[in-house]
Design a protein around this motif. Structure first.
Motif, PDB file in Angstrom:
ATOM      1  N   LEU A   1       0.837  -1.200   0.000  1.00 54.63           N
ATOM      2  CA  LEU A   1       0.000   0.000   0.000  1.00 54.63           C
ATOM      3  C   LEU A   1       0.875   1.255   0.000  1.00 54.63           C
ATOM      4  CD1 LEU A   1      -2.808   1.369   0.347  1.00 54.63           C
ATOM      5  CD2 LEU A   1      -2.490   1.077   2.804  1.00 54.63           C
ATOM      6  N   VAL A   2       1.877   1.298   0.871  1.00 53.24           N
ATOM      7  CA  VAL A   2       2.802   2.434   0.941  1.00 53.24           C
ATOM      8  C   VAL A   2       3.500   2.629  -0.402  1.00 53.24           C
ATOM      9  CG1 VAL A   2       4.977   3.221   1.979  1.00 53.24           C
ATOM     10  CG2 VAL A   2       3.139   2.355   3.445  1.00 53.24           C
ATOM     11  N   ASP A   3       3.963   1.519  -0.997  1.00 55.62           N
ATOM     12  CA  ASP A   3       4.668   1.599  -2.281  1.00 55.62           C
ATOM     13  C   ASP A   3       3.767   2.138  -3.395  1.00 55.62           C
ATOM     14  OD1 ASP A   3       6.935   0.609  -1.040  1.00 55.62           O
ATOM     15  OD2 ASP A   3       6.646  -1.445  -1.769  1.00 55.62           O
TER      16      ASP A   3
ATOM     17  N   LEU B   1      -7.872   1.876  -5.838  1.00 53.46           N
ATOM     18  CA  LEU B   1      -8.576   0.655  -6.254  1.00 53.46           C
ATOM     19  C   LEU B   1      -8.125   0.196  -7.636  1.00 53.46           C
ATOM     20  CD1 LEU B   1     -12.246   1.310  -5.108  1.00 53.46           C
ATOM     21  CD2 LEU B   1     -10.798  -0.595  -4.396  1.00 53.46           C
ATOM     22  N   SER B   2      -7.862   1.142  -8.521  1.00 52.43           N
ATOM     23  CA  SER B   2      -7.454   0.781  -9.877  1.00 52.43           C
ATOM     24  C   SER B   2      -6.016   0.260  -9.922  1.00 52.43           C
ATOM     25  CB  SER B   2      -7.620   1.971 -10.830  1.00 52.43           C
ATOM     26  OG  SER B   2      -6.629   2.945 -10.589  1.00 52.43           O
ATOM     27  N   LYS B   3      -5.232   0.503  -8.863  1.00 55.08           N
ATOM     28  CA  LYS B   3      -3.818   0.108  -8.831  1.00 55.08           C
ATOM     29  C   LYS B   3      -3.574  -1.178  -8.040  1.00 55.08           C
ATOM     30  CE  LYS B   3      -2.639   3.991 -10.824  1.00 55.08           C
ATOM     31  NZ  LYS B   3      -2.774   3.981 -12.252  1.00 55.08           N
ATOM     32  N   THR B   4      -4.568  -1.635  -7.315  1.00 54.90           N
ATOM     33  CA  THR B   4      -4.388  -2.808  -6.467  1.00 54.90           C
ATOM     34  C   THR B   4      -5.414  -3.872  -6.810  1.00 54.90           C
ATOM     35  OG1 THR B   4      -4.207  -3.610  -4.205  1.00 54.90           O
ATOM     36  CG2 THR B   4      -5.821  -1.892  -4.587  1.00 54.90           C
ATOM     37  N   HIS B   5      -5.059  -5.107  -6.516  1.00 57.59           N
ATOM     38  CA  HIS B   5      -5.973  -6.214  -6.778  1.00 57.59           C
ATOM     39  C   HIS B   5      -6.281  -6.955  -5.492  1.00 57.59           C
ATOM     40  CE1 HIS B   5      -5.337  -5.455 -10.997  1.00 57.59           C
ATOM     41  NE2 HIS B   5      -4.041  -5.521 -10.806  1.00 57.59           N
ATOM     42  N   SER B   6      -6.200  -6.249  -4.368  1.00 57.49           N
ATOM     43  CA  SER B   6      -6.388  -6.877  -3.068  1.00 57.49           C
ATOM     44  C   SER B   6      -7.864  -6.925  -2.690  1.00 57.49           C
ATOM     45  CB  SER B   6      -5.617  -6.099  -2.007  1.00 57.49           C
ATOM     46  OG  SER B   6      -5.939  -6.576  -0.727  1.00 57.49           O
ATOM     47  N   ASP B   7      -8.338  -8.136  -2.387  1.00 59.55           N
ATOM     48  CA  ASP B   7      -9.705  -8.286  -1.891  1.00 59.55           C
ATOM     49  C   ASP B   7      -9.826  -7.746  -0.476  1.00 59.55           C
ATOM     50  OD1 ASP B   7     -10.546  -9.515  -4.227  1.00 59.55           O
ATOM     51  OD2 ASP B   7     -10.110 -11.531  -3.485  1.00 59.55           O
ATOM     52  N   ALA B   8      -8.706  -7.655   0.212  1.00 59.54           N
ATOM     53  CA  ALA B   8      -8.698  -7.221   1.606  1.00 59.54           C
ATOM     54  C   ALA B   8      -8.231  -5.771   1.743  1.00 59.54           C
ATOM     55  CB  ALA B   8      -7.801  -8.143   2.416  1.00 59.54           C
ATOM     56  N   LEU B   9      -8.469  -4.953   0.717  1.00 56.86           N
ATOM     57  CA  LEU B   9      -7.968  -3.577   0.727  1.00 56.86           C
ATOM     58  C   LEU B   9      -8.480  -2.793   1.927  1.00 56.86           C
ATOM     59  CD1 LEU B   9      -6.321  -1.326  -0.538  1.00 56.86           C
ATOM     60  CD2 LEU B   9      -8.278  -0.792  -2.000  1.00 56.86           C
ATOM     61  N   ASN B  10      -9.770  -2.895   2.241  1.00 51.94           N
ATOM     62  CA  ASN B  10     -10.304  -2.136   3.372  1.00 51.94           C
ATOM     63  C   ASN B  10      -9.668  -2.556   4.679  1.00 51.94           C
ATOM     64  OD1 ASN B  10     -12.169   0.105   3.365  1.00 51.94           O
ATOM     65  ND2 ASN B  10     -13.444  -1.145   2.049  1.00 51.94           N
ATOM     66  N   MET B  11      -9.424  -3.865   4.866  1.00 51.28           N
ATOM     67  CA  MET B  11      -8.762  -4.323   6.076  1.00 51.28           C
ATOM     68  C   MET B  11      -7.350  -3.746   6.149  1.00 51.28           C
ATOM     69  SD  MET B  11      -7.277  -7.955   7.335  1.00 51.28           S
ATOM     70  CE  MET B  11      -5.956  -7.648   6.196  1.00 51.28           C
ATOM     71  N   THR B  12      -6.632  -3.776   5.031  1.00 53.95           N
ATOM     72  CA  THR B  12      -5.272  -3.240   4.991  1.00 53.95           C
ATOM     73  C   THR B  12      -5.288  -1.744   5.283  1.00 53.95           C
ATOM     74  OG1 THR B  12      -4.661  -4.926   3.356  1.00 53.95           O
ATOM     75  CG2 THR B  12      -3.179  -3.041   3.587  1.00 53.95           C
ATOM     76  N   LEU B  13      -6.237  -1.013   4.706  1.00 59.43           N
ATOM     77  CA  LEU B  13      -6.341   0.422   4.960  1.00 59.43           C
ATOM     78  C   LEU B  13      -6.586   0.702   6.440  1.00 59.43           C
ATOM     79  CD1 LEU B  13      -8.487   1.556   1.902  1.00 59.43           C
ATOM     80  CD2 LEU B  13      -6.105   2.189   2.353  1.00 59.43           C
ATOM     81  N   ARG B  14      -7.495  -0.041   7.059  1.00 61.62           N
ATOM     82  CA  ARG B  14      -7.803   0.167   8.477  1.00 61.62           C
ATOM     83  C   ARG B  14      -6.585  -0.134   9.350  1.00 61.62           C
ATOM     84  NH1 ARG B  14     -12.491  -2.984   7.703  1.00 61.62           N
ATOM     85  NH2 ARG B  14     -11.906  -4.285   9.448  1.00 61.62           N
ATOM     86  N   LYS B  15      -5.883  -1.219   9.053  1.00 67.14           N
ATOM     87  CA  LYS B  15      -4.698  -1.588   9.850  1.00 67.14           C
ATOM     88  C   LYS B  15      -3.576  -0.562   9.659  1.00 67.14           C
ATOM     89  CE  LYS B  15      -6.247  -5.507  11.495  1.00 67.14           C
ATOM     90  NZ  LYS B  15      -6.522  -5.745  12.892  1.00 67.14           N
ATOM     91  N   ALA B  16      -3.363  -0.113   8.416  1.00 66.08           N
ATOM     92  CA  ALA B  16      -2.326   0.884   8.143  1.00 66.08           C
ATOM     93  C   ALA B  16      -2.658   2.209   8.826  1.00 66.08           C
ATOM     94  CB  ALA B  16      -2.155   1.076   6.640  1.00 66.08           C
ATOM     95  N   LYS B  17      -3.941   2.543   8.879  1.00 69.49           N
ATOM     96  CA  LYS B  17      -4.372   3.772   9.559  1.00 69.49           C
ATOM     97  C   LYS B  17      -4.113   3.648  11.055  1.00 69.49           C
ATOM     98  CE  LYS B  17      -8.427   6.788  10.009  1.00 69.49           C
ATOM     99  NZ  LYS B  17      -9.833   6.961   9.626  1.00 69.49           N
ATOM    100  N   LYS B  18      -4.450   2.492  11.627  1.00 66.70           N
ATOM    101  CA  LYS B  18      -4.250   2.259  13.061  1.00 66.70           C
ATOM    102  C   LYS B  18      -2.769   2.323  13.426  1.00 66.70           C
ATOM    103  CE  LYS B  18      -5.675  -0.884  16.713  1.00 66.70           C
ATOM    104  NZ  LYS B  18      -6.388  -2.112  17.034  1.00 66.70           N
ATOM    105  N   LYS B  19      -1.900   1.838  12.525  1.00 66.27           N
ATOM    106  CA  LYS B  19      -0.460   1.845  12.782  1.00 66.27           C
ATOM    107  C   LYS B  19       0.173   3.211  12.496  1.00 66.27           C
ATOM    108  CE  LYS B  19       0.538  -3.041  11.938  1.00 66.27           C
ATOM    109  NZ  LYS B  19       1.575  -3.339  12.934  1.00 66.27           N
ATOM    110  N   GLY B  20      -0.601   4.155  11.939  1.00 67.88           N
ATOM    111  CA  GLY B  20      -0.084   5.500  11.698  1.00 67.88           C
ATOM    112  C   GLY B  20       0.619   5.683  10.361  1.00 67.88           C
ATOM    113  N   ASN B  21       0.464   4.714   9.441  1.00 63.10           N
ATOM    114  CA  ASN B  21       1.105   4.853   8.133  1.00 63.10           C
ATOM    115  C   ASN B  21       0.315   5.767   7.203  1.00 63.10           C
ATOM    116  OD1 ASN B  21       1.922   1.762   8.948  1.00 63.10           O
ATOM    117  ND2 ASN B  21       3.553   2.861   7.913  1.00 63.10           N
ATOM    118  N   ILE B  22      -1.004   5.750   7.329  1.00 65.11           N
ATOM    119  CA  ILE B  22      -1.855   6.549   6.443  1.00 65.11           C
ATOM    120  C   ILE B  22      -2.951   7.232   7.255  1.00 65.11           C
ATOM    121  CG2 ILE B  22      -1.478   5.078   4.407  1.00 65.11           C
ATOM    122  CD1 ILE B  22      -4.336   3.905   4.972  1.00 65.11           C
TER     123      ILE B  22
END
Length: 91
Positions: A12-14, A36-57
Motif C-alpha cells: 500500500l505504501v509503495d 482501487l485501480s492500482k491494487t488487486h487486493s480483496d482485503a484492501l479495506n482491512m489493509t487500509l484500516r490496519k495501516a491507519k491504526k499503525k499511523g502509516n496513512i
C-alpha cells in the motif's frame, strides 16, 4: 500463499509513493478510486484500516466504499476520498 499484514501495508505504501500526488502540506496522497485501480487486493479495506491504526496513512471515515453505477445513477461512494501517506516505515 498468504502475505503478511506488514507486506500488505508495505505494498500500500509503495503504491501511494509511486502513484500518489503531493497534497498542499507536501504529503503524498491518492484517491480511494485511484488506489482501487492500482491494487488487486480483496482485503484492501482491512489493509487500509490496519495501516491507519499503525499511523502509516490517514483518511476520513472507517470503511471506504467503491461506487457502482446503478440504473444510470451514481450512488454515494468514497472514490474521491484522499488517502494520505503519513509514515513510510512499516512496523
Amino acid at each position: 500463499m498468504m502475505i503478511s499484514l506488514e507486506e500488505q501495508i508495505q505494498n500500500l505504501v509503495d503504491i501511494i509513493k509511486e502513484h500518489g500526488s503531493p497534497s498542499d502540506d507536501g504529503k503524498l496522497s491518492i484517491t480511494f478510486g485511484n488506489l482501487l485501480s492500482k491494487t488487486h487486493s480483496d482485503a484492501l479495506n482491512m489493509t487500509l484500516r490496519k495501516a491507519k491504526k499503525k499511523g502509516n496513512i490517514s483518511f476520513d471515515g472507517e470503511i471506504l466504499m467503491q461506487g457502482r453505477k446503478v440504473s444510470g445513477r451514481n450512488p454515494e461512494a468514497d472514490d474521491d476520498v484522499q488517502i494520505v501517506l503519513l509514515n513510510e516505515e512499516v512496523k
